[in-house]
Design a protein around this motif. Structure first.
Motif, PDB file in Angstrom:
ATOM      1  N   VAL A 116       0.870  -1.173   0.000  1.00  0.00           N
ATOM      2  CA  VAL A 116       0.000   0.000   0.000  1.00  0.00           C
ATOM      3  C   VAL A 116       0.906   1.221   0.000  1.00  0.00           C
ATOM      4  O   VAL A 116       1.849   1.309   0.800  1.00  0.00           O
ATOM      5  CB  VAL A 116      -0.935   0.034   1.217  1.00  0.00           C
ATOM      6  CG1 VAL A 116      -1.688   1.355   1.268  1.00  0.00           C
ATOM      7  CG2 VAL A 116      -1.914  -1.129   1.180  1.00  0.00           C
ATOM      8  N   ILE A 117       0.642   2.157  -0.909  1.00  0.00           N
ATOM      9  CA  ILE A 117       1.381   3.407  -0.947  1.00  0.00           C
ATOM     10  C   ILE A 117       0.408   4.553  -0.711  1.00  0.00           C
ATOM     11  O   ILE A 117      -0.786   4.442  -1.006  1.00  0.00           O
ATOM     12  CB  ILE A 117       2.134   3.602  -2.285  1.00  0.00           C
ATOM     13  CG1 ILE A 117       1.166   3.618  -3.473  1.00  0.00           C
ATOM     14  CG2 ILE A 117       3.180   2.511  -2.459  1.00  0.00           C
ATOM     15  CD1 ILE A 117       1.836   3.926  -4.806  1.00  0.00           C
ATOM     16  N   ALA A 118       0.921   5.663  -0.161  1.00  0.00           N
ATOM     17  CA  ALA A 118       0.033   6.794   0.128  1.00  0.00           C
ATOM     18  C   ALA A 118       0.833   8.075   0.239  1.00  0.00           C
ATOM     19  O   ALA A 118       1.949   8.090   0.766  1.00  0.00           O
ATOM     20  CB  ALA A 118      -0.750   6.560   1.419  1.00  0.00           C
ATOM     21  N   ASN A 119       0.231   9.148  -0.256  1.00  0.00           N
ATOM     22  CA  ASN A 119       0.759  10.502  -0.131  1.00  0.00           C
ATOM     23  C   ASN A 119      -0.357  11.351   0.478  1.00  0.00           C
ATOM     24  O   ASN A 119      -1.042  12.098  -0.229  1.00  0.00           O
ATOM     25  CB  ASN A 119       1.165  11.016  -1.515  1.00  0.00           C
ATOM     26  CG  ASN A 119       1.717  12.428  -1.498  1.00  0.00           C
ATOM     27  OD1 ASN A 119       2.011  12.982  -0.451  1.00  0.00           O
ATOM     28  ND2 ASN A 119       1.843  13.021  -2.677  1.00  0.00           N
ATOM     29  N   PRO A 120      -0.577  11.224   1.804  1.00  0.00           N
ATOM     30  CA  PRO A 120      -1.728  11.901   2.434  1.00  0.00           C
ATOM     31  C   PRO A 120      -1.602  13.421   2.343  1.00  0.00           C
ATOM     32  O   PRO A 120      -0.499  13.964   2.214  1.00  0.00           O
ATOM     33  CB  PRO A 120      -1.647  11.436   3.892  1.00  0.00           C
ATOM     34  CG  PRO A 120      -0.742  10.256   3.892  1.00  0.00           C
ATOM     35  CD  PRO A 120       0.210  10.462   2.770  1.00  0.00           C
ATOM     36  N   PRO A 121      -2.737  14.133   2.425  1.00  0.00           N
ATOM     37  CA  PRO A 121      -2.684  15.597   2.494  1.00  0.00           C
ATOM     38  C   PRO A 121      -1.805  16.058   3.647  1.00  0.00           C
ATOM     39  O   PRO A 121      -1.824  15.468   4.733  1.00  0.00           O
ATOM     40  CB  PRO A 121      -4.145  15.988   2.715  1.00  0.00           C
ATOM     41  CG  PRO A 121      -4.919  14.849   2.129  1.00  0.00           C
ATOM     42  CD  PRO A 121      -4.108  13.628   2.408  1.00  0.00           C
ATOM     43  N   TYR A 122      -1.036  17.117   3.413  1.00  0.00           N
ATOM     44  CA  TYR A 122      -0.048  17.574   4.396  1.00  0.00           C
ATOM     45  C   TYR A 122      -0.626  18.403   5.525  1.00  0.00           C
ATOM     46  O   TYR A 122      -0.113  18.417   6.628  1.00  0.00           O
ATOM     47  CB  TYR A 122       0.985  18.451   3.702  1.00  0.00           C
ATOM     48  CG  TYR A 122       2.076  17.715   2.967  1.00  0.00           C
ATOM     49  CD1 TYR A 122       3.134  18.427   2.426  1.00  0.00           C
ATOM     50  CD2 TYR A 122       2.060  16.338   2.821  1.00  0.00           C
ATOM     51  CE1 TYR A 122       4.152  17.777   1.744  1.00  0.00           C
ATOM     52  CE2 TYR A 122       3.071  15.693   2.145  1.00  0.00           C
ATOM     53  CZ  TYR A 122       4.113  16.409   1.605  1.00  0.00           C
ATOM     54  OH  TYR A 122       5.114  15.765   0.942  1.00  0.00           O
TER      55      TYR A 122
END
Length: 253
Positions: A116-122
C-alpha cells in the motif's frame, strides 16, 4: 466534478516515459509521488493499492519501473479518479480506480495487497484554504494520518509493506499508529540540501514486522548550499530517481 479537456495540461514525468493529464488549476503532482513510487519495494507480479491516488502519478511511476503489477487506486474526488483512469489508459497500464473515502473503503477494494502506498494531504483543514476547491481538498484534511495508517494495515497481506510520504511533523502520530499490525519501521528523511532540515520523509512499515525502528541517513535532493540560478541542480542520486525512474532501494539498506 469531471475536468473538461480545456482545463487540463499534458505533463511529462520520468523524461517523458510517462504522460499525465493534470488540472491547470488544482492539485498538481510534482516530486512527491515520484519519490513515493521509487521507495516502494514492489516486485513484478505483486499487487499495489494507492490510497488517495489523485491523477495516478505515484502508481503509474511505479508501473513504469516495475512490470506486471496488479494496480489499484482509491481517490476521494471524482474528477481526479476519472483522470487516474484516463492516465492509466493512455499510458497502457491496467489500473483499477475506485472513488471513495479511506474511512469506508469501497467493497471492490476490500481484498489483500502486497503493498500500500500513500501521499496523504499535508495540512489540517483548519489552515488557510486554497481558492481552488479541488486543490484544497487534496492538500488539507480532517482525516488524521493515523487513519491512513489504519486503512493501509487493514488492506495489507501478511508481510506486506506500507510506504508513505508526508511532512515530518506528522511522524510521531504515524509511528504511534503502527502497532499492533505494523512494525519494522524505516524512516528516510528527504533533505532539500546537505545540512538542511528535512521537511518531508518517507516511512516504510511491514505488516507483522518486528525489527527495531531505524532512522536512515537523509536523502539529499539538491546540490550546493543554495539555489544558484534558473536551473535544476538535483544531486546525481535524486536525478536518477526523478528523471530516470531509478528506485530508492539503496537508501533503505
Amino acid at each position: 466534478m469531471i475536468f473538461p479537456d480545456e482545463a487540463l495540461s499534458d505533463d511529462k514525468f520520468l523524461m517523458g516515459r510517462l504522460r499525465l493529464l493534470q488540472p491547470r488549476q488544482g492539485y498538481r503532482a510534482a516530486t512527491d509521488p515520484v519519490l513515493l513510487a521509487a521507495a516502494c519495494p514492489a516486485t513484478a507480479g505483486q499487487s499495489v493499492l494507492d490510497l488517495g491516488c489523485g491523477a495516478g502519478a505515484a502508481a503509474l511511476c511505479l508501473a513504469a519501473r516495475v512490470p506486471d503489477l496488479s494496480l489499484a487506486g482509491l481517490e476521494l474526488q471524482p474528477g481526479y479518479a476519472d483522470l487516474a483512469r484516463r492516465n492509466a489508459a493512455r499510458n497502457c497500464v491496467a489500473m483499477q480506480v475506485e472513488c471513495g473515502d479511506i474511512a469506508a473503503i469501497p467493497r471492490a477494494l476490500r481484498r489483500g495487497f502486497d503493498h500500500v502506498i500513500a501521499n496523504p494531504p499535508y495540512y489540517h483543514a483548519a489552515g488557510s484554504p486554497s481558492p481552488v476547491a479541488v486543490r484544497d481538498t487534496a492538500l488539507r484534511t480532517n482525516t488524521p494520518i493515523a487513519e491512513w495508517v489504519a486503512a493501509a494495515a487493514t488492506r495489507l497481506n501478511p508481510g506486506g509493506w506500507l510506504t508513505m510520504i508526508f511532512s515530518t511533523p506528522n511522524l510521531p502520530e504515524a509511528l504511534a499508529a503502527l502497532p499492533p499490525k505494523l512494525g519494522s519501521p524505516l524512516v528516510l528523511p528527504l533533505a532539500p540540501r546537505d545540512g538542511r532540515e528535512a521537511p518531508r520523509l518517507i516511512l516504510r512499515a511491514r505488516k507483522g514486522g518486528r525489527a527495531a525502528f531505524r532512522l536512515l541517513p537523509p536523502f539529499v535532493l539538491h546540490q550546493g548550499p543554495a539555489h544558484d540560478g534558473d536551473r535544476e541542480n538535483y544531486t546525481p542520486a535524486a536525478n536518477a530517481v526523478l528523471r530516470d525512474g531509478a528506485d530508492l532501494s539503496a537508501a533503505f539498506r
